[in-house]
Structures are given as C-alpha cells and as structure tokens.
Scaffold this motif. Structure first.
Motif, PDB file in Angstrom:
ATOM      1  N   GLY A   1       0.695  -1.190  -0.086  1.00  0.00           N
ATOM      2  CA  GLY A   1       0.035  -0.071  -0.188  1.00  0.00           C
ATOM      3  C   GLY A   1       0.915   1.343   0.063  1.00  0.00           C
ATOM      4  N   GLU A   2       2.023   1.410   0.721  1.00  0.00           N
ATOM      5  CA  GLU A   2       2.840   2.332   0.829  1.00  0.00           C
ATOM      6  C   GLU A   2       3.419   2.695  -0.330  1.00  0.00           C
ATOM      7  OE1 GLU A   2       6.464   4.144   3.464  1.00  0.00           O
ATOM      8  OE2 GLU A   2       5.166   2.909   4.569  1.00  0.00           O
ATOM      9  N   PHE A   3       3.948   1.513  -1.173  1.00  0.00           N
ATOM     10  CA  PHE A   3       4.708   1.708  -2.242  1.00  0.00           C
ATOM     11  C   PHE A   3       3.777   2.148  -3.329  1.00  0.00           C
ATOM     12  CE2 PHE A   3       6.072  -0.169  -6.345  1.00  0.00           C
ATOM     13  CZ  PHE A   3       7.386   0.276  -6.366  1.00  0.00           C
ATOM     14  N   PHE A   4       2.668   1.759  -3.350  1.00  0.00           N
ATOM     15  CA  PHE A   4       1.533   1.995  -4.235  1.00  0.00           C
ATOM     16  C   PHE A   4       1.160   3.484  -4.389  1.00  0.00           C
ATOM     17  CE2 PHE A   4      -2.964   2.822  -5.451  1.00  0.00           C
ATOM     18  CZ  PHE A   4      -2.952   2.500  -6.612  1.00  0.00           C
ATOM     19  N   ALA A   5       1.268   4.025  -2.970  1.00  0.00           N
ATOM     20  CA  ALA A   5       0.823   5.398  -3.000  1.00  0.00           C
ATOM     21  C   ALA A   5       2.027   6.299  -3.326  1.00  0.00           C
ATOM     22  CB  ALA A   5       0.451   5.655  -1.351  1.00  0.00           C
ATOM     23  N   GLU A   6       3.230   5.812  -2.734  1.00  0.00           N
ATOM     24  CA  GLU A   6       4.543   6.526  -3.287  1.00  0.00           C
ATOM     25  C   GLU A   6       4.816   6.888  -4.833  1.00  0.00           C
ATOM     26  OE1 GLU A   6       7.542   9.066  -2.988  1.00  0.00           O
ATOM     27  OE2 GLU A   6       6.350   8.400  -1.400  1.00  0.00           O
ATOM     28  N   ILE A   7       4.447   5.441  -5.577  1.00  0.00           N
ATOM     29  CA  ILE A   7       4.636   5.580  -7.055  1.00  0.00           C
ATOM     30  C   ILE A   7       3.682   6.616  -7.515  1.00  0.00           C
ATOM     31  CG2 ILE A   7       3.380   3.341  -7.553  1.00  0.00           C
ATOM     32  CD1 ILE A   7       7.096   4.107  -8.684  1.00  0.00           C
ATOM     33  N   LYS A   8       2.305   6.398  -7.110  1.00  0.00           N
ATOM     34  CA  LYS A   8       1.646   7.403  -7.542  1.00  0.00           C
ATOM     35  C   LYS A   8       1.930   8.918  -7.496  1.00  0.00           C
ATOM     36  CE  LYS A   8      -2.027   4.618  -9.086  1.00  0.00           C
ATOM     37  NZ  LYS A   8      -2.599   4.926 -10.512  1.00  0.00           N
ATOM     38  N   VAL A   9       2.251   9.230  -6.043  1.00  0.00           N
ATOM     39  CA  VAL A   9       2.860  10.570  -5.794  1.00  0.00           C
ATOM     40  C   VAL A   9       3.734  10.819  -6.816  1.00  0.00           C
ATOM     41  CG1 VAL A   9       3.893  11.958  -4.212  1.00  0.00           C
ATOM     42  CG2 VAL A   9       1.864  10.512  -3.690  1.00  0.00           C
ATOM     43  N   ARG A  10       4.691  10.014  -6.963  1.00  0.00           N
ATOM     44  CA  ARG A  10       5.933  10.364  -7.909  1.00  0.00           C
ATOM     45  C   ARG A  10       5.398  10.690  -9.295  1.00  0.00           C
ATOM     46  NH1 ARG A  10      11.123   8.183  -6.734  1.00  0.00           N
ATOM     47  NH2 ARG A  10      11.640   9.356  -8.693  1.00  0.00           N
ATOM     48  N   ILE A  11       4.627   9.717  -9.874  1.00  0.00           N
ATOM     49  CA  ILE A  11       4.244   9.896 -11.148  1.00  0.00           C
ATOM     50  C   ILE A  11       3.291  11.123 -11.442  1.00  0.00           C
ATOM     51  CG2 ILE A  11       2.253   9.072 -12.678  1.00  0.00           C
ATOM     52  CD1 ILE A  11       3.397   6.165 -11.951  1.00  0.00           C
ATOM     53  N   ASN A  12       2.589  11.686 -10.440  1.00  0.00           N
ATOM     54  CA  ASN A  12       1.876  12.844 -10.479  1.00  0.00           C
ATOM     55  C   ASN A  12       2.896  14.128 -10.545  1.00  0.00           C
ATOM     56  OD1 ASN A  12      -0.868  11.560 -10.916  1.00  0.00           O
ATOM     57  ND2 ASN A  12      -1.272  11.511  -8.601  1.00  0.00           N
ATOM     58  N   GLU A  13       3.696  13.904  -9.424  1.00  0.00           N
ATOM     59  CA  GLU A  13       4.555  15.155  -9.438  1.00  0.00           C
ATOM     60  C   GLU A  13       5.472  15.278 -10.678  1.00  0.00           C
ATOM     61  OE1 GLU A  13       6.707  14.065  -5.973  1.00  0.00           O
ATOM     62  OE2 GLU A  13       5.376  15.095  -4.460  1.00  0.00           O
ATOM     63  N   THR A  14       5.776  14.160 -11.165  1.00  0.00           N
ATOM     64  CA  THR A  14       6.618  14.040 -12.465  1.00  0.00           C
ATOM     65  C   THR A  14       5.658  14.668 -13.636  1.00  0.00           C
ATOM     66  OG1 THR A  14       8.138  12.288 -11.580  1.00  0.00           O
ATOM     67  CG2 THR A  14       8.336  12.839 -13.974  1.00  0.00           C
ATOM     68  N   ARG A  15       4.577  14.206 -13.578  1.00  0.00           N
ATOM     69  CA  ARG A  15       3.669  14.729 -14.786  1.00  0.00           C
ATOM     70  C   ARG A  15       3.608  16.251 -14.773  1.00  0.00           C
ATOM     71  NH1 ARG A  15      -1.092  10.420 -14.175  1.00  0.00           N
ATOM     72  NH2 ARG A  15      -0.307   8.829 -15.298  1.00  0.00           N
ATOM     73  N   GLY A  16       3.246  16.735 -13.415  1.00  0.00           N
ATOM     74  CA  GLY A  16       3.321  18.041 -13.413  1.00  0.00           C
ATOM     75  C   GLY A  16       4.480  18.778 -13.906  1.00  0.00           C
ATOM     76  N   ALA A  17       5.578  18.582 -13.375  1.00  0.00           N
ATOM     77  CA  ALA A  17       6.936  19.158 -13.637  1.00  0.00           C
ATOM     78  C   ALA A  17       7.062  19.226 -15.324  1.00  0.00           C
ATOM     79  CB  ALA A  17       8.158  18.184 -13.041  1.00  0.00           C
TER      80      ALA A  17
END
Length: 53
Positions: free
Chosen positions: A2-18
């Motif tokens: 669950g924590e890994f899933f959440a972190e990868i989603k956060v990283r993807i969203n941040e990178t998309r924004g960047a």
C-alpha cells in the motif's frame, strides 16, 4: 504494498506536473528529463503490478 503504491502514484503525478511545466516554457532539457523519469516510474510500477494508466 500500500505504501509503495501510494508513493509511486505521488511520484508519477509530481513528475507529470513537472513535465507539463517544462512543456509550457519550452525547456527541452527538462522535457527530456521528466519524460525519461516518467518512463522509469511506469516501468517500475508495471513490474510491481501497479496500473498507472
């Protein structure tokens, strides 16, 4: 997982924004950098059974 899933989603969203920010200003270096990072994140997610589509 669950924590890994959440972190990868956060990283993807941040990178998309960047990536969108880099595209808005036309910074080709950052566009390439963020595109590569997204590809890596998608690959990591896929290897771990996470659908990020």
């Amino acid at each position: 997982m669950g924590e890994f899933f959440a972190e990868i989603k956060v990283r993807i969203n941040e990178t998309r924004g960047a990536l969108q920010s880099a595209q808005a200003v036309g910074d080709e270096f950052l566009i390439d950098t963020h595109t590569s990072e997204l590809e890596d994140l998608y690959r990591i997610a896929a290897r771990n059974g996470i659908d990020c589509a």
